[in-house]
Motif scaffolding. Structure first.
Motif, mmCIF file in Angstrom:
data_model
loop_
_atom_site.group_PDB
_atom_site.id
_atom_site.type_symbol
_atom_site.label_atom_id
_atom_site.label_comp_id
_atom_site.label_asym_id
_atom_site.label_seq_id
_atom_site.Cartn_x
_atom_site.Cartn_y
_atom_site.Cartn_z
ATOM 1 N N UNK A 1 0.719 -1.269 0.230
ATOM 2 C CA UNK A 1 -0.031 -0.006 0.018
ATOM 3 C C UNK A 1 0.801 1.168 -0.010
ATOM 4 N N UNK A 2 2.218 1.046 0.588
ATOM 5 C CA UNK A 2 2.807 2.193 0.668
ATOM 6 C C UNK A 2 3.498 2.698 -0.834
ATOM 7 N N UNK A 3 3.932 1.442 -1.589
ATOM 8 C CA UNK A 3 4.679 1.922 -2.799
ATOM 9 C C UNK A 3 3.961 2.798 -3.805
ATOM 10 N N UNK A 4 2.760 2.181 -4.177
ATOM 11 C CA UNK A 4 1.972 3.131 -5.162
ATOM 12 C C UNK A 4 1.988 4.719 -4.635
ATOM 13 N N UNK A 5 1.715 5.005 -3.474
ATOM 14 C CA UNK A 5 1.549 6.280 -3.005
ATOM 15 C C UNK A 5 3.095 6.875 -3.051
ATOM 16 N N UNK A 6 4.018 6.344 -2.850
ATOM 17 C CA UNK A 6 5.492 7.025 -2.781
ATOM 18 C C UNK A 6 5.789 7.102 -4.199
ATOM 19 N N UNK A 7 5.467 6.076 -5.129
ATOM 20 C CA UNK A 7 5.591 6.079 -6.523
ATOM 21 C C UNK A 7 4.968 7.407 -7.040
ATOM 22 N N UNK A 8 3.692 7.781 -6.755
ATOM 23 C CA UNK A 8 2.942 9.124 -7.309
ATOM 24 C C UNK A 8 3.525 10.154 -6.565
ATOM 25 N N UNK A 9 4.097 10.068 -5.559
ATOM 26 C CA UNK A 9 4.473 11.375 -4.721
ATOM 27 C C UNK A 9 5.994 11.595 -5.382
ATOM 28 N N UNK A 10 6.592 10.742 -6.112
ATOM 29 C CA UNK A 10 7.965 11.031 -6.315
ATOM 30 C C UNK A 10 8.084 11.079 -7.905
ATOM 31 N N UNK A 11 6.977 10.907 -8.632
ATOM 32 C CA UNK A 11 6.816 10.944 -10.046
ATOM 33 C C UNK A 11 7.506 11.965 -10.894
ATOM 34 N N UNK A 12 8.444 11.614 -11.844
ATOM 35 C CA UNK A 12 9.311 12.612 -12.521
ATOM 36 C C UNK A 12 8.853 12.659 -13.849
ATOM 37 N N UNK A 13 7.884 13.356 -14.558
ATOM 38 C CA UNK A 13 7.431 13.197 -15.722
ATOM 39 C C UNK A 13 6.268 11.957 -15.835
ATOM 40 N N UNK A 14 6.722 10.974 -16.611
ATOM 41 C CA UNK A 14 5.900 9.665 -16.544
ATOM 42 C C UNK A 14 5.882 8.789 -15.160
ATOM 43 N N UNK A 15 4.719 8.285 -14.883
ATOM 44 C CA UNK A 15 4.603 7.724 -13.651
ATOM 45 C C UNK A 15 5.973 6.652 -13.549
ATOM 46 N N UNK A 16 6.513 6.432 -12.557
ATOM 47 C CA UNK A 16 7.755 5.505 -12.224
ATOM 48 C C UNK A 16 7.225 3.971 -12.261
ATOM 49 N N UNK A 17 7.997 3.155 -11.690
ATOM 50 C CA UNK A 17 7.643 1.752 -11.618
ATOM 51 C C UNK A 17 8.351 1.155 -10.005
ATOM 52 N N UNK A 18 7.685 0.376 -9.631
ATOM 53 C CA UNK A 18 8.145 -0.311 -8.325
ATOM 54 C C UNK A 18 8.031 -1.673 -8.544
ATOM 55 N N UNK A 19 8.732 -2.472 -7.615
ATOM 56 C CA UNK A 19 8.531 -3.984 -7.301
ATOM 57 C C UNK A 19 8.574 -4.474 -5.699
ATOM 58 N N UNK A 20 7.818 -5.394 -5.586
ATOM 59 C CA UNK A 20 8.080 -6.106 -4.168
ATOM 60 C C UNK A 20 8.205 -7.598 -4.402
ATOM 61 N N UNK A 21 9.080 -8.189 -4.160
ATOM 62 C CA UNK A 21 9.280 -9.399 -4.711
ATOM 63 C C UNK A 21 9.999 -10.412 -3.291
ATOM 64 N N UNK A 22 9.418 -11.595 -3.240
ATOM 65 C CA UNK A 22 9.948 -12.361 -2.312
ATOM 66 C C UNK A 22 10.897 -13.476 -2.940
ATOM 67 N N UNK A 23 11.829 -13.958 -2.178
ATOM 68 C CA UNK A 23 12.882 -15.043 -2.740
ATOM 69 C C UNK A 23 11.978 -16.064 -3.539
ATOM 70 N N UNK A 24 12.757 -16.500 -4.401
ATOM 71 C CA UNK A 24 12.018 -17.576 -5.220
ATOM 72 C C UNK A 24 11.259 -16.905 -6.464
ATOM 73 N N UNK A 25 10.996 -15.413 -6.350
ATOM 74 C CA UNK A 25 10.513 -14.914 -7.405
ATOM 75 C C UNK A 25 11.232 -13.852 -7.988
ATOM 76 N N UNK A 26 12.659 -13.760 -7.496
ATOM 77 C CA UNK A 26 13.375 -12.514 -7.835
ATOM 78 C C UNK A 26 14.175 -12.701 -8.991
#
Ligand code: SAM
Length: 280
Positions: free
Chosen positions: A255-280
């Motif tokens: 829930x934090x990352x989308x808000x952080x991403x929007x807050x820190x947007x520079x021009x186009x929306x940025x990207x983020x990921x949250x991955x647990x081991x096994x999926x990295x």
């Protein structure tokens, strides 16, 4: 020769992800009364004036902490961190930003203990002056990578290790993996939080593959890139690799990352990921 000075970069978008993660992890440790040990292997100066010539030269904080200070965030972690930075700023003519050691010192309780390593003579001096009156804080001008072998396991048996090298030396990438392996061998239940920059996507992925194949326990990857991948030289994003993360961290950062991403947007929306081991 150490040339990196964090005063040029303090409060930038990468510091925000790192310090929000640090805040979360220490807050989690504070849920129990049992004492904790905090090891900061690359501590920096501890406190930064964002009105200094170095901060103004790059202006990086303007796309980082400045955005958060000017916002009314919804996520409780963003609110708490914003409040913490505001508490250091009592005069409108000043703008101070806490580095990782100061942030940790604001969250430590009388029973907790910290050990900070900083090699740069000037930053070591500044760090010592900013934390000089704090009990149970040990500051050393020595190699932070070696501290994992020398200082773990802590007698408290609860702890957080923050590893935040400048990566100005290419070998830092391998030294991080080796040091974490040494640390985990001695203190398998500790939480390890490692910051990394995203400069060249292929190199980042190849290093993270090495990291996740290094025989380490459960790993969580948090990454935020306000800028698209590039073949240039600048930093387009940054991430945290967390070994033994609290179970709730991934969920709360969803829930934090989308808000952080929007807050820190520079021009186009940025990207983020949250991955647990096994999926990295
Ligand atoms: N962790 C700090 C924060 O979040 O506020 C910022 C640290 S800055 C990115 C990295 C610091 O590591 C620099 O101040 C640099 O002088 C220091 N450094 C570089 N190599 C080191 C080493 N081997 N051991 C300890 N400190 C080192």
């Amino acid at each position: 020769m150490l040339s990196y000075r964090h005063s040029f970069h303090a409060g930038n978008f990468a510091d925000l992800l790192k310090h929000l993660t640090l805040h979360y992890l220490l807050d989690y440790l504070n849920r129990k009364d049992k004492p904790w040990f905090y090891l900061d292997t690359h501590a920096g100066a501890g406190l930064y004036s964002l009105k200094s010539a170095s901060a103004e030269k790059t202006g990086e904080y303007q796309d980082g902490i400045q955005r958060l200070l000017g916002a009314e965030p919804k996520h409780p972690l963003l609110q708490a961190f914003r409040q913490q930075v505001l508490s250091l700023n009592t005069k409108p003519s000043e703008l101070y930003y806490p580095g990782s050691p100061l942030l940790a010192s604001l969250m430590m309780r009388p029973q907790d203990r910290m050990q900070l390593h900083e090699l740069h003579p000037q930053d070591h001096r500044l760090l010592s002056s900013h934390l000089q009156n704090k009990a149970r804080v040990r500051i050393q001008q020595s190699d932070g990578f070696a501290a994992l072998k020398a200082s773990l396991p802590p007698p408290e048996r609860r702890g957080l290790i923050l590893m935040d090298p400048p990566y100005e030396l290419k070998e830092d990438y391998q030294r991080v993996i080796q040091a974490v392996q040494e640390g985990v061998k001695r203190f398998a239940t500790g939480t390890y939080a490692i910051w990394y920059p995203v400069l060249q996507r292929q190199q980042t992925e190849s290093w993270i593959r090495q990291f996740s194949n290094a025989g380490l326990p459960s790993l969580l990857r948090l990454e935020h890139c306000p800028l698209p991948d590039s073949s240039g030289f600048g930093m387009t994003g940054s991430g945290m690799l967390i070994i033994n993360p609290p179970w709730s961290l991934a969920q709360d950062f969803k829930t934090l990352m989308p808000e952080l991403n929007q807050l820190l947007q520079q021009g186009k929306p940025g990207t983020f990921c949250i991955e647990q081991s096994g999926n990295i």
